[in-house]
Design an enzyme around this catalytic site. Structure first.
Site: not given
Length: 295
Positions: A266, A145, A236
């Site tokens: 995600h 991330s 995502d």
């Protein structure tokens, strides 16, 4: 599988996972909760560098020769998170690959905007290369991330400076483009991180910085970067920007293995770590790292 279909292994978790985790209102609350985060300390060295940066160091048992290493950078939208949140993951890398792993506690935005978090990661990289038992010529960098975004930025920074040259970069659904590009920005399958959170995270991280410099996806010259592994799910928010970045890496002559997970949102691999798709996701990273280290 339709673009809104959540993978069968993730559907139960998706019912309870929030679509939006971070906002200006929730940020202080989530930060307070991380203070109570428990992590094992029996097999990890908790260090503070001269610069004040925290490091959690994981070493393989019984290693007497120099070995490869991985600098791991945690996620959290540039505004939350600690190195301890990835304790289990870092231990898995050590066990699977027999390498040293250093997880860096970089300073967070908005209190510390760009370039402070990136420079913290660069300092940790230089320190890791000098660590006894670490092969400075076989150091990889990785992150998830926002940590993946910092990893991509670190690869660019290391390329442009004298010093340690990472041999590989692991980009786990990296947060790399402040423009929130893509055709499915408001997909109902999104979890944990949506377009609204993304705007907040980027605004906090950028501060007054030029996005053309600070956001890896905006950089025009990607030549000379270390080979990469990039993984992302189809649900995502970062799916489109990540795949575009992977193609640009390849176009610049940088080998990039891409691992796309259908129906994955995600952070899926952290929420449902034992799912088959999460296990395959992890071992795909390990295989690429092992190859990069020449093992």
């Amino acid at each position: 599988m339709a673009t809104t279909d959540i993978h069968p292994e993730l559907r139960k978790a998706a019912r309870f996972a929030p679509r939006r985790l971070i906002t200006p209102l929730t940020l202080p609350v989530i930060r307070r909760l991380t203070v109570f985060q428990r992590a094992r300390t029996d097999d990890v060295d908790i260090l503070t560098l001269e610069s004040g940066i925290g490091i959690r160091l994981y070493r393989p048992a019984g290693t007497e020769t120099t070995a490869p290493a991985l600098l791991w950078i945690h996620g959290g939208g540039y505004v939350i998170g600690t190195a301890a949140q990835d304790d289990l993951l870092c231990r898995r890398f050590v066990k699977e690959l027999g390498i040293t792993v250093a997880a860096v506690d970089y300073r967070l935005a908005p209190e510390h905007p760009y370039p402070v978090p990136l420079e913290d990661c660069y300092t940790a990289l230089q320190w890791l290369a000098r660590l006894p038992g670490v092969d400075a010529d076989r150091i990889a960098i990785g992150g998830a991330s926002a940590g993946g975004g910092l990893c991509a930025a670190l690869a660019l920074l290391a390329r442009d400076r004298d010093g340690v040259k990472p041999v590989f970069q692991v980009l786990v659904y990296p947060m790399i483009d402040d423009r929130s590009v893509g055709t499915h920005l408001y997909n109902p399958g999104h979890r944990l991180w949506d377009a609204t959170s993304n705007k907040f995270g980027w605004k906090a991280y950028l501060g007054g910085a030029d996005p053309a410099v600070a956001a890896p996806a905006r950089r025009t010259d990607l030549a000379g970067l270390p080979p990469a592994w990039l993984g992302v799910g189809t649900l995502d928010l970062f799916h489109d920007e990540d795949l575009e970045y992977a193609e640009r890496l390849k176009a610049a002559g940088v080998p990039c293995q891409v691992h796309v997970v259908p129906g994955a949102f995600h952070g899926f691999d952290g929420i449902v770590a034992k799912a088959d798709i999460s296990t395959a996701f992890f071992y795909s990273q390990c295989d690429s790292l092992r190859e990069s280290f020449g093992g």
